[in-house]
Motif scaffolding. Structure first.
Motif, PDB file in Angstrom:
ATOM      1  N   ARG A 115       0.833  -1.218   0.000  1.00 16.78           N
ATOM      2  CA  ARG A 115       0.000   0.000   0.000  1.00 16.78           C
ATOM      3  C   ARG A 115       0.863   1.262   0.000  1.00 16.78           C
ATOM      4  NH1 ARG A 115      -3.487  -3.390   3.099  1.00 16.78           N
ATOM      5  NH2 ARG A 115      -2.449  -2.828   5.055  1.00 16.78           N
ATOM      6  N   GLN A 116       1.917   1.277   0.790  1.00 17.78           N
ATOM      7  CA  GLN A 116       2.799   2.441   0.837  1.00 17.78           C
ATOM      8  C   GLN A 116       3.507   2.648  -0.511  1.00 17.78           C
ATOM      9  OE1 GLN A 116       3.347   4.782   3.230  1.00 17.78           O
ATOM     10  NE2 GLN A 116       1.742   3.867   4.490  1.00 17.78           N
ATOM     11  N   LEU A 117       3.937   1.573  -1.117  1.00 17.03           N
ATOM     12  CA  LEU A 117       4.581   1.683  -2.430  1.00 17.03           C
ATOM     13  C   LEU A 117       3.601   2.218  -3.470  1.00 17.03           C
ATOM     14  CD1 LEU A 117       6.645  -1.623  -2.398  1.00 17.03           C
ATOM     15  CD2 LEU A 117       7.582   0.701  -2.410  1.00 17.03           C
ATOM     16  N   ARG A 118       2.379   1.724  -3.438  1.00 17.98           N
ATOM     17  CA  ARG A 118       1.354   2.191  -4.384  1.00 17.98           C
ATOM     18  C   ARG A 118       1.075   3.685  -4.183  1.00 17.98           C
ATOM     19  NH1 ARG A 118       1.507  -1.527  -7.814  1.00 17.98           N
ATOM     20  NH2 ARG A 118       0.452  -3.497  -7.476  1.00 17.98           N
ATOM     21  N   ASP A 119       1.036   4.102  -2.907  1.00 16.69           N
ATOM     22  CA  ASP A 119       0.753   5.496  -2.590  1.00 16.69           C
ATOM     23  C   ASP A 119       1.893   6.417  -3.030  1.00 16.69           C
ATOM     24  OD1 ASP A 119      -0.812   7.588  -1.264  1.00 16.69           O
ATOM     25  OD2 ASP A 119       0.824   7.607   0.206  1.00 16.69           O
ATOM     26  N   ARG A 120       3.117   5.999  -2.789  1.00 20.22           N
ATOM     27  CA  ARG A 120       4.276   6.862  -3.062  1.00 20.22           C
ATOM     28  C   ARG A 120       4.806   6.750  -4.486  1.00 20.22           C
ATOM     29  NH1 ARG A 120       7.500   6.959   2.622  1.00 20.22           N
ATOM     30  NH2 ARG A 120       5.651   6.847   3.913  1.00 20.22           N
ATOM     31  N   CYS A 121       4.553   5.634  -5.131  1.00 20.61           N
ATOM     32  CA  CYS A 121       5.107   5.391  -6.474  1.00 20.61           C
ATOM     33  C   CYS A 121       4.032   4.805  -7.385  1.00 20.61           C
ATOM     34  CB  CYS A 121       6.285   4.438  -6.395  1.00 20.61           C
ATOM     35  SG  CYS A 121       7.575   4.925  -5.252  1.00 20.61           S
ATOM     36  N   PRO A 122       2.993   5.582  -7.705  1.00 18.81           N
ATOM     37  CA  PRO A 122       1.918   5.057  -8.554  1.00 18.81           C
ATOM     38  C   PRO A 122       2.476   4.557  -9.890  1.00 18.81           C
ATOM     39  CG  PRO A 122       1.364   7.228  -7.678  1.00 18.81           C
ATOM     40  CD  PRO A 122       2.806   6.990  -7.343  1.00 18.81           C
ATOM     41  N   GLY A 123       1.970   3.445 -10.323  1.00 24.37           N
ATOM     42  CA  GLY A 123       2.389   2.906 -11.611  1.00 24.37           C
ATOM     43  C   GLY A 123       3.598   1.998 -11.550  1.00 24.37           C
ATOM     44  N   MET A 124       4.268   1.944 -10.416  1.00 24.71           N
ATOM     45  CA  MET A 124       5.417   1.064 -10.280  1.00 24.71           C
ATOM     46  C   MET A 124       4.937  -0.374 -10.096  1.00 24.71           C
ATOM     47  SD  MET A 124       8.423   1.087  -7.402  1.00 24.71           S
ATOM     48  CE  MET A 124       7.242   0.683  -6.142  1.00 24.71           C
ATOM     49  N   GLY A 125       5.636  -1.322 -10.702  1.00 21.86           N
ATOM     50  CA  GLY A 125       5.313  -2.733 -10.513  1.00 21.86           C
ATOM     51  C   GLY A 125       5.722  -3.198  -9.128  1.00 21.86           C
ATOM     52  N   VAL A 126       4.841  -3.947  -8.465  1.00 25.68           N
ATOM     53  CA  VAL A 126       5.135  -4.442  -7.121  1.00 25.68           C
ATOM     54  C   VAL A 126       4.988  -5.965  -7.096  1.00 25.68           C
ATOM     55  CG1 VAL A 126       4.534  -4.372  -4.672  1.00 25.68           C
ATOM     56  CG2 VAL A 126       4.316  -2.297  -6.070  1.00 25.68           C
ATOM     57  N   GLU A 127       6.075  -6.614  -6.737  1.00 19.59           N
ATOM     58  CA  GLU A 127       6.105  -8.063  -6.592  1.00 19.59           C
ATOM     59  C   GLU A 127       6.442  -8.388  -5.154  1.00 19.59           C
ATOM     60  OE1 GLU A 127       9.024 -11.718  -8.054  1.00 19.59           O
ATOM     61  OE2 GLU A 127       8.676 -10.021  -9.395  1.00 19.59           O
ATOM     62  N   VAL A 128       5.782  -9.381  -4.594  1.00 15.55           N
ATOM     63  CA  VAL A 128       6.125  -9.844  -3.251  1.00 15.55           C
ATOM     64  C   VAL A 128       6.491 -11.320  -3.304  1.00 15.55           C
ATOM     65  CG1 VAL A 128       4.849  -8.114  -1.927  1.00 15.55           C
ATOM     66  CG2 VAL A 128       3.671 -10.174  -2.675  1.00 15.55           C
ATOM     67  N   LEU A 129       7.584 -11.654  -2.648  1.00 15.51           N
ATOM     68  CA  LEU A 129       8.029 -13.041  -2.516  1.00 15.51           C
ATOM     69  C   LEU A 129       7.716 -13.450  -1.088  1.00 15.51           C
ATOM     70  CD1 LEU A 129       9.486 -15.624  -3.298  1.00 15.51           C
ATOM     71  CD2 LEU A 129      11.660 -14.428  -2.976  1.00 15.51           C
ATOM     72  N   ILE A 130       6.683 -14.266  -0.944  1.00 11.40           N
ATOM     73  CA  ILE A 130       6.128 -14.551   0.380  1.00 11.40           C
ATOM     74  C   ILE A 130       6.434 -15.969   0.855  1.00 11.40           C
ATOM     75  CG2 ILE A 130       4.252 -12.896   0.045  1.00 11.40           C
ATOM     76  CD1 ILE A 130       2.421 -15.442  -0.350  1.00 11.40           C
ATOM     77  N   PRO A 131       6.359 -16.190   2.185  1.00 10.80           N
ATOM     78  CA  PRO A 131       6.415 -17.555   2.714  1.00 10.80           C
ATOM     79  C   PRO A 131       5.056 -18.227   2.508  1.00 10.80           C
ATOM     80  CG  PRO A 131       6.090 -16.007   4.502  1.00 10.80           C
ATOM     81  CD  PRO A 131       6.256 -15.182   3.253  1.00 10.80           C
ATOM     82  N   ASP A 132       4.920 -19.446   2.988  1.00 11.63           N
ATOM     83  CA  ASP A 132       3.644 -20.151   2.794  1.00 11.63           C
ATOM     84  C   ASP A 132       2.621 -19.866   3.894  1.00 11.63           C
ATOM     85  OD1 ASP A 132       4.461 -21.684   4.989  1.00 11.63           O
ATOM     86  OD2 ASP A 132       4.790 -23.502   3.818  1.00 11.63           O
ATOM     87  N   PHE A 133       2.980 -19.034   4.874  1.00 16.16           N
ATOM     88  CA  PHE A 133       2.085 -18.700   5.992  1.00 16.16           C
ATOM     89  C   PHE A 133       1.522 -19.948   6.653  1.00 16.16           C
ATOM     90  CE2 PHE A 133       1.415 -14.836   3.174  1.00 16.16           C
ATOM     91  CZ  PHE A 133       2.256 -14.019   3.896  1.00 16.16           C
ATOM     92  N   ASN A 134       2.319 -21.016   6.636  1.00 17.77           N
ATOM     93  CA  ASN A 134       1.905 -22.301   7.224  1.00 17.77           C
ATOM     94  C   ASN A 134       0.568 -22.793   6.691  1.00 17.77           C
ATOM     95  OD1 ASN A 134       4.189 -22.744   8.925  1.00 17.77           O
ATOM     96  ND2 ASN A 134       3.433 -21.104  10.237  1.00 17.77           N
TER      97      ASN A 134
END
Length: 196
Positions: free
Chosen positions: A32-51
């Protein structure tokens, strides 16, 4: 990120099993912060499996990443020695649910996973892993050579030739992956901006 003028960012962390939500809230707020501060930028998240818990994954997907990355790391047979606390079927479930949540939310999110080679897997097992990832509609695949970081890590069984990486890329693309990066030094964030 804003000061650097990045067009695409990959956000990752160690597994945060010490937190009740596995760190999902931090991922979501970062998106959300990235979207707010850098509109149009691609955002990828590398996440764990959250069990395997669904609520944390939904929290991340509600924030609207462009790419949801969760790595299976290796073939099913080698999961136990390579990923002590993770499970192959659970990782596939994370990718499948992420795609379903994106559709439900009307997002154009892509899913992505990565496999290391050289840990003793058979070529047929890699083919099966590619098919398993496509069966859960995974869009992007990265394939790289395992390099033993320390003597305490699993031993390297063999190096793959660049021609073999090219063959695996062709095979994976033929299965329907939208984008495949495959090479000795490829890692999950390799050429990430060009994968969307």
């Amino acid at each position: 990120v804003a000061a650097m003028g990045l067009e695409h960012v990959v956000v990752t962390s160690v597994a945060r099993d010490d937190l009740p939500d596995g760190g999902a809230g931090v991922f979501a707020e970062t998106i959300r912060q990235l979207r707010d501060r850098c509109p149009g930028m691609g955002v990828e998240v590398l996440i764990p499996d959250f069990n395997g818990h669904e609520a944390p994954l939904r929290t991340v997907m509600d924030a609207g990443p462009d790419i949801l990355n969760h790595n299976v790391e290796t073939v099913e047979r080698l999961q136990a020695p390579v990923r002590k606390r993770a499970r192959y079927d659970r990782s596939l479930g994370v990718l499948q649910r992420a795609k379903a949540y994106a559709v439900e939310l009307g997002q154009a999110a892509h899913t992505k996973s990565s496999i290391m080679v050289g840990l003793g897997e058979e070529r047929a097992e890699l083919s099966q892993a590619f098919r398993d990832l496509r069966a859960v509609d995974c869009d992007i695949l990265t394939i790289g050579q395992y390099l033993r970081p320390t003597a305490d890590h699993l031993p390297l069984v063999r190096y793959y030739h660049p021609d073999e990486f090219a063959e695996m890329k062709a095979e994976a693309l033929a299965l329907g992956f939208r984008h495949v990066e495959s090479g000795p030094l490829v890692r999950s964030s390799y050429h990430a901006r060009g994968q969307v």
